[in-house]
Write an enzyme that holds these catalytic residues in place. Sequence first.
Site, PDB file in Angstrom:
ATOM      1  N   LEU A 193       0.911  -1.245   0.012  1.00 28.40           N
ATOM      2  CA  LEU A 193      -0.064  -0.075  -0.038  1.00 28.40           C
ATOM      3  C   LEU A 193       1.028   1.147  -0.131  1.00 28.40           C
ATOM      4  O   LEU A 193       1.855   1.272   0.744  1.00 28.40           O
ATOM      5  CB  LEU A 193      -0.820  -0.407   1.367  1.00 28.40           C
ATOM      6  CG  LEU A 193      -1.912  -0.999   1.223  1.00 28.40           C
ATOM      7  CD1 LEU A 193      -2.931  -0.906   2.551  1.00 28.40           C
ATOM      8  CD2 LEU A 193      -2.860  -1.045   0.050  1.00 28.40           C
ATOM      9  N   GLY A 233       2.175  -9.266   5.463  1.00 26.31           N
ATOM     10  CA  GLY A 233       2.862  -8.271   6.202  1.00 26.31           C
ATOM     11  C   GLY A 233       1.807  -7.158   6.718  1.00 26.31           C
ATOM     12  O   GLY A 233       0.700  -7.368   6.390  1.00 26.31           O
ATOM     13  N   GLY A 234       2.489  -6.304   7.377  1.00 28.88           N
ATOM     14  CA  GLY A 234       1.611  -5.160   7.772  1.00 28.88           C
ATOM     15  C   GLY A 234       0.755  -4.583   6.867  1.00 28.88           C
ATOM     16  O   GLY A 234      -0.449  -4.695   6.959  1.00 28.88           O
ATOM     17  N   ASP A 235       1.160  -4.205   5.569  1.00 24.14           N
ATOM     18  CA  ASP A 235       0.245  -3.706   4.299  1.00 24.14           C
ATOM     19  C   ASP A 235       0.696  -4.400   3.168  1.00 24.14           C
ATOM     20  O   ASP A 235       0.521  -3.557   1.917  1.00 24.14           O
ATOM     21  CB  ASP A 235       0.381  -1.971   4.513  1.00 24.14           C
ATOM     22  CG  ASP A 235       1.717  -1.480   4.239  1.00 24.14           C
ATOM     23  OD1 ASP A 235       2.857  -2.505   4.365  1.00 24.14           O
ATOM     24  OD2 ASP A 235       1.898  -0.190   3.701  1.00 24.14           O
ATOM     25  N   GLU A 236       1.093  -5.581   3.221  1.00 27.44           N
ATOM     26  CA  GLU A 236       1.617  -6.370   2.072  1.00 27.44           C
ATOM     27  C   GLU A 236       0.513  -7.437   1.832  1.00 27.44           C
ATOM     28  O   GLU A 236       0.296  -8.171   2.717  1.00 27.44           O
ATOM     29  CB  GLU A 236       2.889  -6.824   2.328  1.00 27.44           C
ATOM     30  CG  GLU A 236       4.204  -5.439   2.407  1.00 27.44           C
ATOM     31  CD  GLU A 236       5.442  -6.251   2.612  1.00 27.44           C
ATOM     32  OE1 GLU A 236       6.290  -5.407   2.268  1.00 27.44           O
ATOM     33  OE2 GLU A 236       5.568  -7.307   3.033  1.00 27.44           O
TER      34      GLU A 236
END
Length: 312
Positions: A193, A233-236
């Site tokens: 993102l 992942g966090g924003d993946e």
Amino acid sequence: MSRQSHRQFLESESRKPLPSNDLTAELALAQRRFEATFLHAPVGIAHVGLDGAFLMVNPRFCEISGHDAATLLRTGFQQITHPDDLHIDEDLLARLHDGEFPRYTLEKRYIRADGTIIWINLTVAMVRDDDGQPEFFVAVIEDLSELRRASFEAVHDPLTGLLNRRGLAARANDILADARGGEQGVSLLFLDLDGFKQLNDRHGHAAGDACLVDVAQLLSAHGTTRDAVARVGGDEFVMLLAGRDGVGAEALAQDVRVALAAQGVGVSGSFGLVHVTAPDAVDLERMIACADAAMLTAKHGGKNQLRVGVFG
């Protein structure tokens, strides 16, 4: 009296009929023990008629199934069984009735009174009369909710409900195996993102979490049941795309990119795509690495872009 004679005496005494008052006491004790076992068993127990009607249910059966005893005794197992599981259950009951096996075990779903669905482990045995004719079924059920929940949580992201890395790896085994020998191959889309940190800093983590859930729903809506969508992942995020050639996968990736930017929350995406025509079972991590590298090229090139990488 010798030891052998003493043993023979005890055996002969044990074969003598009990006085009537002793027999009554024994029967009463057996009845109390049965009732205690039935009422306090940690598993659900039911006696079921040959037509499927419940004859007896214990409290644990009511607790697991989500129906009170009065309701169950007015209905049959057919009314609380999930429609998708009813056919196999009825088939196994018929074979049990015909004596093909002494019992069977099945994982199935019940529909509770509040409409929720619960998974159970069901074991059914046939009780026959003195002539060997079927009399009724004994059903024992165990609640699989916690086990199923633990199994689900082990391979899914708790926030978005998407697959996690472990779940993606497991699902990829099937997707890559199915794609081998096919004409279309398989593609992997990697999304990172743009502007997510700024969204978190400006509006807080609750807004960030809501954004991640929205992105997960968007990706899922663009995929099919053959695809695997994961938060890695966090924003993946990753989409492993099956049943498309490279052109089709690129068109889908562009659709996702445009739809994400159009949400109007200040977040877009940098995308990397890689297509493999003859995938191998060990290719997942290499595909992720190549798509990740392509994504970084898109991010460094101005964000909100798609770059197609070369697998190798």
